[in-house]
Design an enzyme around this catalytic site. Structure first.
Site, short mmCIF file in Angstrom:
data_model
loop_
_atom_site.label_atom_id
_atom_site.label_comp_id
_atom_site.label_asym_id
_atom_site.label_seq_id
_atom_site.Cartn_x
_atom_site.Cartn_y
_atom_site.Cartn_z
N HIS A 187 50.86 13.92 45.13
CA HIS A 187 51.56 13.34 46.28
C HIS A 187 51.82 11.85 46.06
O HIS A 187 52.88 11.34 46.39
CB HIS A 187 50.72 13.50 47.56
CG HIS A 187 50.51 14.91 47.99
ND1 HIS A 187 49.27 15.51 47.99
CD2 HIS A 187 51.37 15.85 48.45
CE1 HIS A 187 49.37 16.74 48.43
NE2 HIS A 187 50.64 16.98 48.71
N GLN B 92 54.55 28.66 58.01
CA GLN B 92 54.79 29.01 56.61
C GLN B 92 53.61 29.74 55.96
O GLN B 92 53.65 30.07 54.79
CB GLN B 92 55.17 27.77 55.78
CG GLN B 92 54.04 26.79 55.52
CD GLN B 92 54.55 25.54 54.82
OE1 GLN B 92 55.20 24.69 55.44
NE2 GLN B 92 54.27 25.40 53.54
N ASP C 22 56.23 23.16 42.99
CA ASP C 22 56.78 24.16 43.90
C ASP C 22 58.26 24.34 43.57
O ASP C 22 59.14 23.96 44.35
CB ASP C 22 56.57 23.71 45.35
CG ASP C 22 55.10 23.60 45.68
OD1 ASP C 22 54.39 24.60 45.58
OD2 ASP C 22 54.65 22.48 46.01
N MET D 68 48.08 19.55 39.63
CA MET D 68 47.40 19.04 40.82
C MET D 68 47.89 19.78 42.06
O MET D 68 49.09 20.03 42.20
CB MET D 68 47.66 17.55 40.97
CG MET D 68 47.07 16.80 39.81
SD MET D 68 46.43 15.24 40.30
CE MET D 68 45.83 14.65 38.73
N SER D 69 46.95 20.13 42.92
CA SER D 69 47.28 20.87 44.13
C SER D 69 46.18 20.64 45.15
O SER D 69 45.00 20.50 44.78
CB SER D 69 47.34 22.37 43.80
OG SER D 69 47.27 23.14 44.97
O1 PAF Z 1 54.90 21.62 49.94
C1 PAF Z 1 54.37 21.42 51.04
O2 PAF Z 1 53.34 20.74 51.17
C2 PAF Z 1 54.97 22.07 52.28
O3 PAF Z 1 55.51 23.30 51.98
C3 PAF Z 1 55.98 21.17 53.00
C4 PAF Z 1 57.20 20.91 52.15
C5 PAF Z 1 55.33 19.85 53.38
C6 PAF Z 1 56.46 21.86 54.28
O4 PAF Z 1 55.40 22.13 55.14
#
Ligand code: PAF
Length: 281
Positions: free
Chosen positions: A33, A57, A148, A182-183
């Site tokens: 991030h 989601q 992603d 990384m996740s």
């Molecule tokens: O990749 C993510 O963390 C989420 O899918 C996102 C893009 C913030 C949407 O909730």
């Protein structure tokens, strides 16, 4: 850094500002991030991050419940990184009319393939939240990670469907020195599991290194075996055309190919991908 919880206050702050870079997140921030944020800080006048664990989601409620939340630490990281503002809305702020009868987006085959087939409704949920976030922030650029890969394609499609001028900037996956992508989900892995998780990246390298040598069907069989032997429950391991994500059975020299994996290590579902073939010019 200013923290906003309400859309109105955020929009008053953003009114008249140009070159806004936006990084949407679900928190539990890591170096991946921070790399997205650094890209935005470098190329935008104002950088906004959002932290919102989007309920729509998650097709698996247990996954939603277990999603790591580290808000205090996240805010400290964002402050130190020099981010201008963070938007931390509640579910009611994002979905004032509730979570039923939400809009659906015509994503075509993109939402049926790979992640879409194992996580039905996931990409609709991603679009529902990202659409609202884009409306709230109206950024010039949105920064997203290549880890992603399919989500990036979905957001590109969403931007087209919304007919807005926001530019999607796709940033290369950030990896541990071991190769592990990384996740936020890595926080749920034990030290031993973290060592095992590296197999995913190694299997992707195996696919890249053998793509010109062995038939794809054999490669995928071997990849599946390696993952299973390491203790994974594999959702999918596949090779696809990098611009349509349709699975391929042989390389087309004129088109890029991507290898993708989604697999469970005990309770934790991990995904990763690598571009394994670049088209000849
Ligand atoms: O990749 C993510 O963390 C989420 O899918 C996102 C893009 C913030 C949407 O909730």
């Amino acid at each position: 850094m200013i923290i906003f919880k309400e859309i109105d206050a955020l929009q008053s702050f953003l009114a008249g500002k140009d070159e806004i870079g936006f990084v949407p997140t679900m928190g539990a921030l890591h170096t991946g991030h921070l790399t997205l944020l650094q890209e935005s800080l470098k190329h935008s006048k104002l950088t906004i991050c959002s932290i919102f664990v989007n309920p729509t989601q998650f097709n698996d409620p247990r996954d939603f419940e277990k999603y790591p939340i580290t808000l205090e630490k996240d805010i400290e990281l964002l402050t130190n990184a020099g981010v201008d503002a963070v938007f931390v809305p509640t579910v009611a702020t994002i979905y004032p009319a509730g979570l039923n009868k939400l809009e659906t987006y015509p994503l075509g085959s993109l939402e049926k393939l790979w992640e879409g087939s194992y996580r039905p409704g996931h990409f609709q949920g991603v679009c529902q939240v990202v659409s609202r976030l884009l409306d709230a922030v109206q950024p010039h650029k949105i920064y997203m990670g290549q880890k992603d890969f399919q989500q990036c394609m979905v957001i590109k499609k969403l931007i087209e469907l919304k007919n807005i001028s926001t530019e999607l900037i796709q940033v290369a996956t950030v990896r541990e020195t071991s190769g592990l992508a990384m996740s936020s989900r890595n926080m749920r892995l034990s030290a031993t599991e973290k060592t095992t998780a590296v197999t995913i990246s190694q299997v992707l390298d195996y696919l890249r290194d053998h793509i010109n040598i062995l038939p794809i069907s054999l490669l995928l069989q071997e990849a599946q075996n390696r993952l299973m032997q390491a203790g994974f429950k594999v959702d999918y391991v596949g090779i696809a055309d990098a611009s349509t994500l349709e699975p391929i059975v042989q390389i087309d020299p004129k088109r890029d190919a991507v290898a993708m994996i989604a697999a469970y290590l005990n309770e934790v579902r991990l995904i990763d991908n690598k571009l394994i073939y670049t088209a000849l010019q």
